[in-house]
Design a protein around this motif. Sequence first.
Motif, short mmCIF file in Angstrom:
data_model
loop_
_atom_site.label_atom_id
_atom_site.label_comp_id
_atom_site.label_asym_id
_atom_site.label_seq_id
_atom_site.Cartn_x
_atom_site.Cartn_y
_atom_site.Cartn_z
N ARG A 138 -23.50 -33.48 51.84
CA ARG A 138 -22.77 -34.62 51.99
C ARG A 138 -23.03 -35.81 52.89
O ARG A 138 -22.51 -37.06 52.97
N THR A 139 -24.00 -35.59 53.75
CA THR A 139 -24.98 -37.22 54.67
C THR A 139 -25.66 -37.69 53.92
O THR A 139 -26.32 -38.74 54.62
N ALA A 140 -26.28 -37.80 52.05
CA ALA A 140 -27.26 -38.46 52.13
C ALA A 140 -26.57 -39.60 51.34
O ALA A 140 -25.04 -39.30 50.70
N SER A 141 -27.37 -40.65 51.04
CA SER A 141 -26.77 -41.94 50.29
C SER A 141 -26.89 -40.87 49.05
O SER A 141 -27.25 -40.26 48.43
N LEU A 142 -25.65 -41.84 48.27
CA LEU A 142 -25.00 -41.88 46.87
C LEU A 142 -25.78 -42.38 45.91
O LEU A 142 -25.91 -43.54 46.34
N ARG A 143 -26.66 -41.88 44.69
CA ARG A 143 -27.19 -42.67 43.99
C ARG A 143 -25.88 -42.29 42.53
O ARG A 143 -25.60 -41.48 41.99
N ILE A 144 -25.31 -43.61 42.17
CA ILE A 144 -24.51 -43.96 41.29
C ILE A 144 -25.34 -44.78 39.80
O ILE A 144 -25.39 -45.82 40.05
N ARG A 145 -25.08 -43.73 39.16
CA ARG A 145 -25.91 -43.82 37.81
C ARG A 145 -24.48 -44.91 36.51
O ARG A 145 -23.50 -43.77 36.52
N THR A 146 -24.83 -45.97 35.95
CA THR A 146 -23.44 -45.70 35.02
C THR A 146 -24.26 -46.61 33.88
O THR A 146 -25.11 -46.64 33.92
N ALA A 147 -24.16 -46.76 32.73
CA ALA A 147 -24.61 -46.83 31.31
C ALA A 147 -24.99 -48.22 32.02
O ALA A 147 -26.30 -48.68 30.82
N GLY A 148 -24.77 -49.66 32.57
CA GLY A 148 -25.40 -50.30 32.90
C GLY A 148 -26.86 -50.42 34.22
O GLY A 148 -26.66 -51.56 34.53
N GLY A 149 -26.67 -49.44 34.80
CA GLY A 149 -27.75 -49.44 35.57
C GLY A 149 -27.96 -48.61 37.01
O GLY A 149 -26.58 -47.71 36.84
N CYS A 150 -28.03 -48.17 37.76
CA CYS A 150 -27.54 -47.73 39.17
C CYS A 150 -27.64 -48.54 40.01
O CYS A 150 -28.25 -49.40 40.24
N THR A 151 -26.64 -47.91 41.53
CA THR A 151 -27.36 -48.28 42.24
C THR A 151 -26.81 -47.13 43.89
O THR A 151 -26.26 -45.74 43.51
N ILE A 152 -26.31 -48.03 44.82
CA ILE A 152 -26.35 -46.55 46.07
C ILE A 152 -25.40 -47.26 46.77
O ILE A 152 -24.99 -48.38 47.15
N GLY B 82 -27.06 -37.62 43.02
CA GLY B 82 -25.80 -38.60 42.09
C GLY B 82 -24.63 -38.45 40.95
O GLY B 82 -24.62 -36.85 41.37
N LEU B 83 -24.29 -39.08 40.88
CA LEU B 83 -22.78 -39.13 40.45
C LEU B 83 -23.14 -39.93 39.13
O LEU B 83 -23.85 -41.49 39.52
N ALA B 84 -22.31 -39.68 37.99
CA ALA B 84 -22.56 -40.35 36.79
C ALA B 84 -21.01 -41.44 37.31
O ALA B 84 -20.10 -40.42 36.89
N ALA B 85 -20.88 -42.71 36.59
CA ALA B 85 -19.98 -42.94 36.79
C ALA B 85 -19.40 -43.72 35.91
O ALA B 85 -19.86 -44.78 35.37
N ARG B 86 -17.80 -44.04 35.04
CA ARG B 86 -17.97 -44.78 34.59
C ARG B 86 -16.62 -45.90 34.68
O ARG B 86 -15.00 -44.96 34.94
N ALA B 87 -16.20 -46.49 34.00
CA ALA B 87 -14.72 -47.29 35.10
C ALA B 87 -14.21 -48.13 33.82
O ALA B 87 -14.77 -49.08 33.38
N VAL B 88 -12.51 -48.37 34.12
CA VAL B 88 -12.50 -49.15 32.99
C VAL B 88 -11.77 -50.80 34.73
O VAL B 88 -11.87 -50.43 35.33
N SER B 89 -11.79 -51.41 33.12
CA SER B 89 -11.90 -52.62 34.00
C SER B 89 -10.64 -53.47 33.55
O SER B 89 -10.20 -52.82 32.37
N VAL B 90 -10.38 -55.46 33.10
CA VAL B 90 -9.57 -55.57 32.64
C VAL B 90 -10.32 -56.76 31.62
O VAL B 90 -11.49 -57.63 32.01
N PRO B 91 -10.33 -56.38 30.17
CA PRO B 91 -8.99 -55.93 30.01
C PRO B 91 -10.54 -54.95 29.57
O PRO B 91 -9.38 -54.19 28.09
N SER B 92 -10.94 -53.86 29.62
CA SER B 92 -11.81 -53.33 28.48
C SER B 92 -13.11 -52.52 30.20
O SER B 92 -12.19 -52.25 30.56
#
Length: 346
Positions: A283-297, A239-249
Motif C-alpha cells: 500500500r505505501t509504495a509508489s504505484l507503477r501504472i502501465r498503459t498501451a502507450g507507456g508507463c508512469t509513476i 504495478g497496475l495495468a490501466a486502460r481508460a475511455v476518453s472523448v471520443p475513443s
Amino acid sequence: MLAHIAHAHGSPSSTLVLPAERLPASEEALAEALSDGVAWLAGHGLAAVTKIALVSVSEHPLFDLDYRFVQVIPGDPARFDFRGSCGHSVLSSVVVASRLGWIGRLAPEHRVRVRVLNNDDHVVCEVDECVRDRTTFTAHFLNHPAVPLGELLPFGETTTDLPFDDGAIRVSAVSVGNPYLFLSGHDLGVDTPEELFAAGQPLFRTMSAIRRSAARQYGYPVDGAFPKVAAVLPDGENGLAARAVSVPSWHPTLALTGAVCLGAARRIRGTIPFQLAGGETRRTASLRIRTAGGCTISDAAVSGHEQDSELSWVSVPEKAVSFTGAVTIDSFDPHALKEDSCLLST
C-alpha cells in the motif's frame, strides 16, 4: 485573438490555450464563443484539438496562474463540458504562460502554482528539465488541508454494484483531480494486460455504458466527459495495468488526473485498485501504472491511521510538454472583451 497550442505527451489531444480575461465568463456566452473557435480550428486542419484552457495571472497571493478547463465534445454542433479538469492541459498552460511572460522563464526546480477554477484543485508544476520547445514536469496535486480518505468516495463506499445496460458491475468511484470509476478487468472478461490493451469496440462500448450510468448517479449529462472510467489489472510488483475511455475513443495512455486518482485509490483500503495492486502489503509504495502507450509513476502521501487517514498530495513525475505554436483565431474577435495589448507574439 492570439491563441497558443501545446501538447502534453500521452494526451489524446493538444491544448488550445486562451487568455481568460478576453472571453466571457458565463458558460452560455463562453460556449457561443468557443463554438466559433472550434469551427475555425476545424476549417484550418486542427479539428483534433479537443482541449481548451482559459488562463490568467492569478489575483490570489498563493498562486501564479488561474486555469479553467473546457472539454470539447465532438459533434455537429460541438458541445462543451465545463465540469472537470485536465492535468495535461494544466502543464500545457504553464508552458504557454511562460512564453507570454506571465510567469518567469521555466528552468529546472522552478515551481509554478496553478489554481484550477473548475474544481478548486491546487497543482504545483515543478520543472525537471527544459530543452528548447520541450519541458518536463513533476505534477503535484495538493490538498490543504489534507482530506480524509472517506471523503474521496462519491458513493460513500469503496465498491458499489452499479447497474448499467447489460446488468450490474462492481466499481470503485473515487474523486481526486477528476471523478473516476475504476473497474476490474477480470469483471469485464479480460485477465491480462495484453488482452486489456488489445480489446476493441465491444469493451469500449461496455465501459462507455458504465460511464453513462455513473453520470446519471452523479447528476451529470450522460453524453458529457465526466466521470471518467478506467479498467485496471495487476501488473507485477507495485504495478497496475490501466486502460481508460476518453472523448471520443480510447485514451492512448492515461490522463494525468487519472494517474493521480488511481494513485490515491490504491491507498484506500477496499477499493478495486487497492485489491489488485497487492492490498496492504504494497500500500505505501509508489504505484507503477502501465498503459498501451507507456508507463508512469503515481506517488500518494497519506497520513494517519485506519479511519483517520488523510490524503495530503499525489505526485506524478516525467510529464513532458512540447510547445506547438501560436495561431490567430479571428472568429473569437466578436466575443472579445478587451484588446490583445497584454499579449506577446511568439
